[in-house]
Design an enzyme around this catalytic site. Structure first.
Site, PDB file in Angstrom:
ATOM      1  N   ASN A   1     -61.667  77.957  31.212  1.00  0.00           N
ATOM      2  CA  ASN A   1     -60.450  78.230  31.979  1.00  0.00           C
ATOM      3  C   ASN A   1     -59.445  77.115  31.739  1.00  0.00           C
ATOM      4  OD1 ASN A   1     -59.485  77.900  35.404  1.00  0.00           O
ATOM      5  ND2 ASN A   1     -58.637  79.323  33.941  1.00  0.00           N
ATOM      6  N   GLY A   2     -58.198  77.525  31.479  1.00  0.00           N
ATOM      7  CA  GLY A   2     -57.132  76.551  31.340  1.00  0.00           C
ATOM      8  C   GLY A   2     -56.166  76.852  30.217  1.00  0.00           C
TER       9      GLY A   2
ATOM     10  N   CYS B   1     -61.951  73.043  43.757  1.00  0.00           N
ATOM     11  CA  CYS B   1     -60.650  73.064  44.425  1.00  0.00           C
ATOM     12  C   CYS B   1     -60.140  71.641  44.624  1.00  0.00           C
ATOM     13  CB  CYS B   1     -60.763  73.786  45.769  1.00  0.00           C
ATOM     14  SG  CYS B   1     -59.211  73.808  46.697  1.00  0.00           S
TER      15      CYS B   1
ATOM     16  N   LEU C   1     -56.764  83.285  42.595  1.00  0.00           N
ATOM     17  CA  LEU C   1     -55.529  82.516  42.677  1.00  0.00           C
ATOM     18  C   LEU C   1     -55.075  82.425  44.125  1.00  0.00           C
ATOM     19  CD1 LEU C   1     -53.824  84.312  39.676  1.00  0.00           C
ATOM     20  CD2 LEU C   1     -54.731  81.986  39.648  1.00  0.00           C
ATOM     21  N   THR C   2     -54.888  81.215  44.615  1.00  0.00           N
ATOM     22  CA  THR C   2     -54.467  81.021  45.994  1.00  0.00           C
ATOM     23  C   THR C   2     -53.064  81.573  46.212  1.00  0.00           C
ATOM     24  OG1 THR C   2     -55.796  79.010  46.085  1.00  0.00           O
ATOM     25  CG2 THR C   2     -54.135  79.290  47.794  1.00  0.00           C
TER      26      THR C   2
END
Length: 690
Positions: free
Chosen positions: A530-531, A428, A344-345
């Protein structure tokens, strides 16, 4: 007259139409929970609802903000900024670290030539008051490295460190950037024999702009790259005679077109810096397979003390292509059934990962790091590779545009860091990444995807995993056609985020398409979805819907409620109290002070990242306040009261309230402090199709 009152002339008292007072209209019945859910509004129980707070911009504060936003800041030159930094370093606030640690003016070996202040009295006179609590290093029975600058310095005398063999060793951080390696990276003096041999094997070694004939029609020319030659042969680590690193430096050419210390951005221009021809790499241009390369043997034990690294040396090695491991001999990680915290950024920093690890996460991954920044030796980028020893299965995520930069990066990480797998980000959506050919733009260039995965997987023995989206454009999914190829190219696992790059978060993730991709994947390729996983119900549903899905990656759900890992493992909806949530914040603060430091700078850095995290946690609605359980990640929470003042404060989406929470843990903010979240965490239904 007869005792009977005359009837009142009511017409005389009827108000005119202009003066008539309108009768209140009958209020409509409040919408039922099903109607709210259909509108993606969280169905909070009626007794907890409250009117939304008025936030008119016509007040004094609003006018002040609007005026200040129109003020154009003075643009300062680099020379002026450098002069201000030097003057600031000489001020009393920038005390020398050695002087502060030992409390002695003569502790610094540089003496009067030191760039920092040695005036202890002046520093102590302006130092902010100590915070409440105990020094985080004393808690873990370590000596505080910040000395007098620690914001808990008054408690240092309470914790006397006594070395005892029976005392259990404390957990520690590893994967730091060695200063010697950083200098070599700055000077472009690090060779990459394994990656260069693999690039030559793939036909990508004829120069940085070269490509195979099959790629020629699809790929554009490659810009100048960084660090190392493309004609360096592969080596194995045998004990051979070595020469000193000074000989390496004397025989190499230094070429830097900018000072890395002036680059303070976490994600800079992805274009690699220009480099001069390296004489050392010329030694590998002959048909002889002998060569030299700088090697660091990094021995790290996660269950014990960190062993000292050996000095860098230039080792003469004999290369044998037959020793190259087959793809089936690579180390493998079983992702099946394990809880995977997504990279996670900004918020997925090491302290946050420690919090999630304590709450049940099995696999953690560092924030996305740019390959070119790592190869340039940027300390801020290398900090994203740091690992805590409590992270049992840990990977790093990198992002690059071309096979050579990615291959050299994975070789460098494999050589210098202790990681269990390396993840390549090909999903990204950030513009600065996409516009330079990295991230999700690779989804439109399958031949370059092939080159990157092949180059990376053939260079190192570590498992190479890939994270992708469904496609680049909305409605034009394409990963299902590449899923088998990813395994053929050398990937061991692929994580599919069920959204396109163009879609961003404007719709829910497409899990039907994720299941379609998993069904097409070969048996020896692990597929993760993912999601929008926000409860154990979501986890169970996705795992049961597709038997070929190995596991699921949890991203935003962990940001909003990191105890989701506990809920999944215990199969329950945890009605966590505000006190328990506050204890989790306390743990984050303690981990943050140990990671970023307990001095004033470390305290403010910890505060900043906690505020970024609070911009997500405010979206959580306690289970006991909902009419429908569980909460969905796309529900917009209405304005509501909590069951106590702390719970109400945690539900606020105002940055001022987040700052109040930070002050409860880290003391008052500095004068003139302001905060704006980096991510638009409350833009639930906004279509961000940039």
């Amino acid at each position: 007259m007869n005792g009977v009152e005359a009837p009142v002339a009511t017409a005389a008292f009827e108000p005119s139409s202009e003066d008539a007072i309108p009768l209140p209209e009958p209020q409509a019945a409040p919408p039922n929970p099903e109607e709210l859910v259909a509108k993606a509004i969280a169905p909070v129980k009626a007794e907890f609802l409250r009117p939304p707070p008025s936030r008119s911009r016509s007040d004094g504060a609003g006018e002040k903000n609007s005026v200040s936003s129109n003020v154009v800041k003075e643009k300062k030159s680099k020379r002026q900024l450098k002069r201000e930094r030097q003057q600031e370093q000489k001020s009393a606030t920038h005390i020398c670290s050695e002087v502060a640690k030992l409390g002695k003016v003569d502790a610094c070996r540089y003496g009067a030539k030191c760039r920092f202040s040695h005036d202890l009295d002046a520093y102590l006179a302006q130092k902010p008051a100590d915070l409440e609590g105990t020094c985080p290093f004393i808690i873990v029975k370590e000596s505080c490295p910040y000395g007098l600058t620690c914001r808990f310095a008054s408690t240092h005398s309470e914790g006397v460190i006594v070395e005892d063999e029976n005392t259990p060793k404390q957990k520690f951080e590893i994967n730091g950037l060695n200063k010697d390696l950083q200098r070599l990276l700055w000077k472009n003096k690090v060779s990459f024999p394994k990656s260069s041999a693999q690039l030559k094997l793939l036909g990508l070694s004829g120069g940085y702009g070269s490509k195979t004939n099959s790629d020629a029609n699809q790929e554009e020319s490659h810009p100048d790259s960084v660090n190392g030659s493309s004609n360096v042969q592969e080596h194995n680590d045998n004990d051979m005679p070595c020469t000193s690193v000074s000989e390496l430096e004397s025989s190499s050419t230094v070429c830097m077109d900018k000072d890395p210390l002036d680059d303070e951005s976490a994600i800079d221009d992805l274009r690699p810096s220009k480099r001069a021809k390296n004489p050392i790499d010329d030694k590998f241009n002959s048909s002889d397979i002998n060569g030299t390369c700088p090697v660091e043997k990094d021995s790290v034990k996660l269950d014990g003390q960190l062993e000292e690294k050996q000095n860098y040396s230039v080792c003469s090695v004999k290369l044998d292509p037959s020793l190259k491991p087959h793809v089936r001999e690579k180390k493998l990680i079983d992702f099946r059934g394990k809880l995977y915290l997504a990279p996670l950024t900004t918020v997925g920093n090491l302290p946050f990962r420690r919090v999630c690890r304590a709450l049940g996460a099995d696999i953690t991954c560092g924030e996305m790091a740019m390959c070119t920044n790592l190869l340039q030796g940027q300390a801020s980028e290398w900090a994203l590779l740091r690992r805590h020893s409590s992270e049992e299965i840990f990977g790093v995520q990198i992002c690059g545009s071309y096979p050579d930069t990615v291959a050299r990066t994975v070789e460098l990480i494999d050589r210098e860091c202790a990681v269990d797998f390396i993840d390549i980000n090909m999903g990204c959506p950030i513009d600065i990444v996409v516009n330079r050919g990295a991230g999700s733009s690779l989804l439109t260039k399958p031949m370059r995807m092939k080159g990157i995965i092949q180059a990376a997987s053939g260079t190192v023995d570590q498992p190479i995993t890939v994270k992708v989206r469904t496609g680049y454009f909305e409605g034009r999914n394409r990963i299902d056609s590449l899923i088998s190829d990813i395994k053929t190219w050398g990937g061991t696992a692929v994580t599919i985020h069920g959204r396109s790059r163009q879609q961003r978060y404007s719709k829910l993730a497409d899990w039907e398409y994720i299941n379609l991709c998993a069904s097409k994947a070969p048996d020896n390729l692990q597929v993760l979805g993912n999601g929008d996983i926000f409860s154990y119900h979501d986890w169970n549903m996705h795992i049961s819907d597709c038997s070929k899905l190995s596991s699921c990656m949890v991203g935003r759900g962990a940001l909003i409620k990191p105890w989701i890992f506990t809920e999944i493992k215990e199969q329950r909806d945890w009605d966590i109290s505000s006190t328990e949530r506050f204890d989790i914040l306390k743990d984050f603060v303690r981990f943050g002070l140990q990671h970023w430091g307990s001095d004033n700078k470390g305290v403010e850095t910890t505060r900043h990242f906690m505020l970024e995290w609070l911009s997500y946690t405010c979206r959580y609605i306690p289970v006991g306040l909902l009419d429908v359980i569980p909460q969905r990640i796309n529900w917009r929470p209405p304005s509501y009261y909590g069951r106590n003042d702390l719970e109400t404060l945690m539900a606020s989406d105002s940055a001022a309230d987040w700052i109040r929470i930070s002050e409860m843990l880290l003391g008052k903010v500095p004068e003139g402090f302001s905060f704006a979240p980096k991510h638009k965490s409350n833009a639930y239904d906004r279509a961000e199709n940039g």
